[in-house]
Motif scaffolding. Structure first.
Motif, PDB file in Angstrom:
ATOM      1  N   LEU A 115       0.842  -1.193   0.000  1.00 51.92           N
ATOM      2  CA  LEU A 115       0.000   0.000   0.000  1.00 51.92           C
ATOM      3  C   LEU A 115       0.876   1.242   0.000  1.00 51.92           C
ATOM      4  CD1 LEU A 115      -2.617  -1.097   2.695  1.00 51.92           C
ATOM      5  CD2 LEU A 115      -2.955  -1.032   0.232  1.00 51.92           C
ATOM      6  N   ILE A 116       0.284   2.373  -0.297  1.00 47.16           N
ATOM      7  CA  ILE A 116       1.003   3.645  -0.258  1.00 47.16           C
ATOM      8  C   ILE A 116       0.239   4.616   0.628  1.00 47.16           C
ATOM      9  CG2 ILE A 116       2.278   3.522  -2.433  1.00 47.16           C
ATOM     10  CD1 ILE A 116      -0.010   4.835  -3.854  1.00 47.16           C
ATOM     11  N   ASP A 117       0.977   5.494   1.267  1.00 44.36           N
ATOM     12  CA  ASP A 117       0.372   6.487   2.143  1.00 44.36           C
ATOM     13  C   ASP A 117      -0.109   7.646   1.286  1.00 44.36           C
ATOM     14  OD1 ASP A 117      -0.378   8.251   4.074  1.00 44.36           O
ATOM     15  OD2 ASP A 117       1.497   8.171   5.217  1.00 44.36           O
ATOM     16  N   LEU A 118      -1.415   7.814   1.213  1.00 44.44           N
ATOM     17  CA  LEU A 118      -2.014   8.855   0.367  1.00 44.44           C
ATOM     18  C   LEU A 118      -2.675   9.939   1.204  1.00 44.44           C
ATOM     19  CD1 LEU A 118      -3.452   6.414  -2.314  1.00 44.44           C
ATOM     20  CD2 LEU A 118      -1.514   7.970  -2.593  1.00 44.44           C
ATOM     21  N   ASP A 119      -2.217  10.076   2.427  1.00 49.76           N
ATOM     22  CA  ASP A 119      -2.715  11.118   3.316  1.00 49.76           C
ATOM     23  C   ASP A 119      -2.499  12.487   2.676  1.00 49.76           C
ATOM     24  OD1 ASP A 119      -3.627  12.513   5.515  1.00 49.76           O
ATOM     25  OD2 ASP A 119      -1.701  12.454   6.546  1.00 49.76           O
ATOM     26  N   GLY A 120      -3.540  13.288   2.620  1.00 52.57           N
ATOM     27  CA  GLY A 120      -3.451  14.609   2.014  1.00 52.57           C
ATOM     28  C   GLY A 120      -4.035  14.678   0.621  1.00 52.57           C
ATOM     29  N   ASP A 121      -4.139  13.535  -0.065  1.00 51.91           N
ATOM     30  CA  ASP A 121      -4.776  13.517  -1.379  1.00 51.91           C
ATOM     31  C   ASP A 121      -6.297  13.560  -1.229  1.00 51.91           C
ATOM     32  OD1 ASP A 121      -2.325  13.329  -2.538  1.00 51.91           O
ATOM     33  OD2 ASP A 121      -2.501  11.241  -3.151  1.00 51.91           O
ATOM     34  N   THR A 122      -6.982  14.016  -2.240  1.00 55.95           N
ATOM     35  CA  THR A 122      -8.437  13.896  -2.239  1.00 55.95           C
ATOM     36  C   THR A 122      -8.767  12.420  -2.439  1.00 55.95           C
ATOM     37  OG1 THR A 122      -8.716  14.143  -4.632  1.00 55.95           O
ATOM     38  CG2 THR A 122      -8.659  16.177  -3.300  1.00 55.95           C
ATOM     39  N   PRO A 123      -9.933  11.971  -1.987  1.00 59.78           N
ATOM     40  CA  PRO A 123     -10.280  10.553  -2.171  1.00 59.78           C
ATOM     41  C   PRO A 123     -10.224  10.108  -3.631  1.00 59.78           C
ATOM     42  CG  PRO A 123     -11.758  11.578  -0.600  1.00 59.78           C
ATOM     43  CD  PRO A 123     -10.938  12.684  -1.179  1.00 59.78           C
ATOM     44  N   GLU A 124     -10.660  10.986  -4.529  1.00 55.58           N
ATOM     45  CA  GLU A 124     -10.681  10.635  -5.953  1.00 55.58           C
ATOM     46  C   GLU A 124      -9.263  10.468  -6.500  1.00 55.58           C
ATOM     47  OE1 GLU A 124     -14.440  12.344  -4.696  1.00 55.58           O
ATOM     48  OE2 GLU A 124     -12.391  13.134  -4.562  1.00 55.58           O
ATOM     49  N   VAL A 125      -8.370  11.389  -6.136  1.00 60.29           N
ATOM     50  CA  VAL A 125      -6.972  11.288  -6.583  1.00 60.29           C
ATOM     51  C   VAL A 125      -6.311  10.059  -5.965  1.00 60.29           C
ATOM     52  CG1 VAL A 125      -4.689  12.366  -6.421  1.00 60.29           C
ATOM     53  CG2 VAL A 125      -6.686  13.746  -7.046  1.00 60.29           C
ATOM     54  N   ALA A 126      -6.599   9.806  -4.693  1.00 62.24           N
ATOM     55  CA  ALA A 126      -6.024   8.639  -4.017  1.00 62.24           C
ATOM     56  C   ALA A 126      -6.451   7.347  -4.698  1.00 62.24           C
ATOM     57  CB  ALA A 126      -6.443   8.642  -2.550  1.00 62.24           C
ATOM     58  N   ALA A 127      -7.732   7.253  -5.070  1.00 61.13           N
ATOM     59  CA  ALA A 127      -8.227   6.052  -5.733  1.00 61.13           C
ATOM     60  C   ALA A 127      -7.524   5.837  -7.066  1.00 61.13           C
ATOM     61  CB  ALA A 127      -9.741   6.146  -5.934  1.00 61.13           C
ATOM     62  N   ARG A 128      -7.346   6.914  -7.833  1.00 60.15           N
ATOM     63  CA  ARG A 128      -6.647   6.792  -9.121  1.00 60.15           C
ATOM     64  C   ARG A 128      -5.190   6.399  -8.915  1.00 60.15           C
ATOM     65  NH1 ARG A 128      -9.505  11.517 -10.405  1.00 60.15           N
ATOM     66  NH2 ARG A 128      -7.629  12.802 -10.133  1.00 60.15           N
ATOM     67  N   SER A 129      -4.553   6.981  -7.907  1.00 59.77           N
ATOM     68  CA  SER A 129      -3.134   6.685  -7.647  1.00 59.77           C
ATOM     69  C   SER A 129      -2.942   5.223  -7.281  1.00 59.77           C
ATOM     70  CB  SER A 129      -2.610   7.585  -6.525  1.00 59.77           C
ATOM     71  OG  SER A 129      -2.672   8.959  -6.893  1.00 59.77           O
ATOM     72  N   LEU A 130      -3.821   4.699  -6.437  1.00 58.77           N
ATOM     73  CA  LEU A 130      -3.679   3.304  -6.019  1.00 58.77           C
ATOM     74  C   LEU A 130      -3.976   2.362  -7.176  1.00 58.77           C
ATOM     75  CD1 LEU A 130      -2.905   1.611  -3.602  1.00 58.77           C
ATOM     76  CD2 LEU A 130      -5.325   1.485  -2.966  1.00 58.77           C
ATOM     77  N   ARG A 131      -4.965   2.716  -7.990  1.00 56.23           N
ATOM     78  CA  ARG A 131      -5.254   1.895  -9.176  1.00 56.23           C
ATOM     79  C   ARG A 131      -4.039   1.867 -10.112  1.00 56.23           C
ATOM     80  NH1 ARG A 131      -9.552   0.323 -11.937  1.00 56.23           N
ATOM     81  NH2 ARG A 131     -11.409  -0.232 -10.754  1.00 56.23           N
ATOM     82  N   GLU A 132      -3.388   2.994 -10.268  1.00 60.36           N
ATOM     83  CA  GLU A 132      -2.203   3.053 -11.135  1.00 60.36           C
ATOM     84  C   GLU A 132      -1.077   2.203 -10.552  1.00 60.36           C
ATOM     85  OE1 GLU A 132      -1.195   7.141 -11.605  1.00 60.36           O
ATOM     86  OE2 GLU A 132      -3.000   7.632 -12.754  1.00 60.36           O
ATOM     87  N   GLY A 135      -1.784  -1.331 -11.208  1.00 56.20           N
ATOM     88  CA  GLY A 135      -1.942  -1.678 -12.610  1.00 56.20           C
ATOM     89  C   GLY A 135      -3.344  -2.083 -13.005  1.00 56.20           C
ATOM     90  N   LEU A 136      -4.336  -1.450 -12.390  1.00 53.21           N
ATOM     91  CA  LEU A 136      -5.726  -1.821 -12.672  1.00 53.21           C
ATOM     92  C   LEU A 136      -6.335  -1.050 -13.829  1.00 53.21           C
ATOM     93  CD1 LEU A 136      -7.087  -2.027  -9.010  1.00 53.21           C
ATOM     94  CD2 LEU A 136      -6.209  -3.873 -10.439  1.00 53.21           C
ATOM     95  N   GLY A 137      -5.731   0.064 -14.202  1.00 52.05           N
ATOM     96  CA  GLY A 137      -6.314   0.879 -15.264  1.00 52.05           C
ATOM     97  C   GLY A 137      -7.703   1.367 -14.884  1.00 52.05           C
ATOM     98  N   GLU A 138      -8.628   1.317 -15.838  1.00 54.17           N
ATOM     99  CA  GLU A 138     -10.009   1.740 -15.590  1.00 54.17           C
ATOM    100  C   GLU A 138     -10.969   0.561 -15.506  1.00 54.17           C
ATOM    101  OE1 GLU A 138     -10.917   4.912 -15.139  1.00 54.17           O
ATOM    102  OE2 GLU A 138      -8.890   5.656 -15.456  1.00 54.17           O
ATOM    103  N   LYS A 139     -10.441  -0.646 -15.588  1.00 57.23           N
ATOM    104  CA  LYS A 139     -11.313  -1.822 -15.636  1.00 57.23           C
ATOM    105  C   LYS A 139     -11.940  -2.103 -14.272  1.00 57.23           C
ATOM    106  CE  LYS A 139      -7.495  -5.046 -14.787  1.00 57.23           C
ATOM    107  NZ  LYS A 139      -6.709  -6.164 -15.328  1.00 57.23           N
ATOM    108  N   PRO A 140     -13.118  -2.725 -14.257  1.00 54.59           N
ATOM    109  CA  PRO A 140     -13.761  -3.077 -12.979  1.00 54.59           C
ATOM    110  C   PRO A 140     -12.929  -4.088 -12.194  1.00 54.59           C
ATOM    111  CG  PRO A 140     -15.353  -3.144 -14.782  1.00 54.59           C
ATOM    112  CD  PRO A 140     -13.999  -3.029 -15.409  1.00 54.59           C
ATOM    113  N   VAL A 141     -13.059  -4.041 -10.887  1.00 54.31           N
ATOM    114  CA  VAL A 141     -12.377  -5.004 -10.013  1.00 54.31           C
ATOM    115  C   VAL A 141     -13.218  -6.273  -9.964  1.00 54.31           C
ATOM    116  CG1 VAL A 141     -11.560  -5.488  -7.687  1.00 54.31           C
ATOM    117  CG2 VAL A 141     -11.325  -3.181  -8.638  1.00 54.31           C
ATOM    118  N   ARG A 142     -12.641  -7.380 -10.356  1.00 55.67           N
ATOM    119  CA  ARG A 142     -13.395  -8.642 -10.427  1.00 55.67           C
ATOM    120  C   ARG A 142     -13.719  -9.180  -9.037  1.00 55.67           C
ATOM    121  NH1 ARG A 142     -11.602 -14.026 -10.521  1.00 55.67           N
ATOM    122  NH2 ARG A 142     -13.102 -15.492 -11.425  1.00 55.67           N
TER     123      ARG A 142
END
Length: 357
Positions: A115-132, A135-142
């Motif tokens: 995991l990465i510490d995303l304290d200070g990011d907005t929830p939306e930015v944090a979600a994109r950062s963790l997906r990146e 390596g999940l891209g934009e695809k749904p989580v199975r």
């Protein structure tokens, strides 16, 4: 030597007050208080009565102190709805999970937290950062449970007979834990898992508390499960609730969660949001999902149990080594130890293996 903290743990797990426990075993409340404070040690007869009433093995109370899960280390979804007894019972289950986790760590190599510490990011930015990062891209989580386990998060179930304890999470040193209520629908459980993931990456070192923290975790979960670009591409125009009911299958979320997400990304108007919410409520979708998906299971715990069974080690024997009721062990793995064969095909990196191998 009798260990006072273990009496407190067992009492809270069974949702007894000191007074109620004292009455049940024929003691005064002050005596139980002195037992738990360590001021006096219970007699052998008193220990037998306490163990029988609390349904814990006698030896449980004579083992060393336990690394307990403190209230401040856990994030609860709805503190206004949960009672103190329910909160303490859930935290006590978390402490038992720590015991099981340590027992397993001594015997198996499990994935470390990625995991990465995303304290200070907005929830939306944090979600994109963790997906990146993952390596999940934009695809749904199975499968949320299997995804989190593959990233080193310990997932435990709570067989609590209450709807007020949704889920909670905690950091313990560098180990991340998530506890899910198995009474929820599969869709709600997936969202709960993503919500707790939000707490783990956004609030590891504190930050917002109460409703603000829960709102951030909700926004993270929605963004993580339903990336804006994928939602906008899949449902660019929504004309009726049936479209949403069909669309929810793609992301494995509830009807209401998708309605909220569509409104947040601007895919539906304020008027549509109110209309669809009313229609979903009238159809009973807040309590029961249409086209409900199959509940997710744990690969890690299934593989651990399978490896133990191969050595002729049963759950009863594990419980005896930990000096806890077998039922408590089953509660922690309830619904997570019966995965179908095709779900076991997911590889876990690094692979699960016995430490002695």
């Amino acid at each position: 030597m009798f260990t006072p903290s273990r009496l407190t743990l067992a009492r809270e797990r069974r949702q007894f007050t000191k007074k109620a426990l004292a009455e049940a075993v024929g003691l005064s409340a002050h005596t139980v208080l002195r037992y738990e404070s360590g001021e006096i040690e219970p007699t052998s007869d008193a220990v037998e009565r306490l163990a029988a009433t609390l349904e814990f093995p006698r030896q449980f109370f004579f083992e060393p102190d336990i690394d307990q899960l403190p209230e401040g280390a856990a994030s609860f979804r709805s503190m206004s709805a949960i009672s103190a007894k329910e909160r303490d019972a859930a935290l006590a289950a978390g402490t038992l999970a720590y015991m099981l986790s340590d027992w397993v760590d001594a015997r198996f190599d499990l994935p470390k937290a990625d995991l990465i510490d995303l304290d200070g990011d907005t929830p939306e930015v944090a979600a994109r950062s963790l997906r990146e990062k993952w390596g999940l891209g934009e695809k749904p989580v199975r499968n949320m449970i299997q995804l989190l386990e593959s990233k080193g998060i310990r997932i435990f179930s709570m067989a609590e007979n209450t709807m007020t304890v949704d889920a909670f999470s905690a950091w313990r040193s560098e180990r991340a834990y998530v506890f899910l209520n198995t009474m929820k629908s599969a869709e709600r459980s997936r969202f709960d898992a993503a919500h707790e993931l939000g707490h783990l990456v956004l609030h590891k070192h504190g930050g917002p508390k109460g409703r603000d923290a829960e709102d951030e975790a909700d926004r993270f979960a929605a963004s993580f499960l339903m990336p804006a670009a994928d939602v906008e591409a899949t449902l660019p125009r929504v004309h009726g609730l049936n479209q949403i009911i069909e669309g929810k299958k793609r992301w494995g979320v509830s009807v209401m969660a998708l309605i909220v997400r569509l409104h947040r990304v601007g895919a539906i108007s304020d008027w549509q949001y109110r209309t669809f919410s009313i229609q979903a409520t009238e159809r009973g979708y807040r309590k029961q999902e249409p086209f409900g998906m199959q509940r997710e299971f744990s690969v890690v715990w299934q593989k651990v149990l399978t490896a133990l069974w191969s050595e002729r080690t049963t759950k009863d024997e594990v419980a005896r080594e930990l000096h806890i009721p077998t039922a408590e062990l089953e509660n922690l793995l309830f619904g997570l130890a019966a995965a179908r064969g095709d779900q076991l095909e997911m590889s876990i990196k690094p692979p699960l293996r016995l430490v002695s191998d």
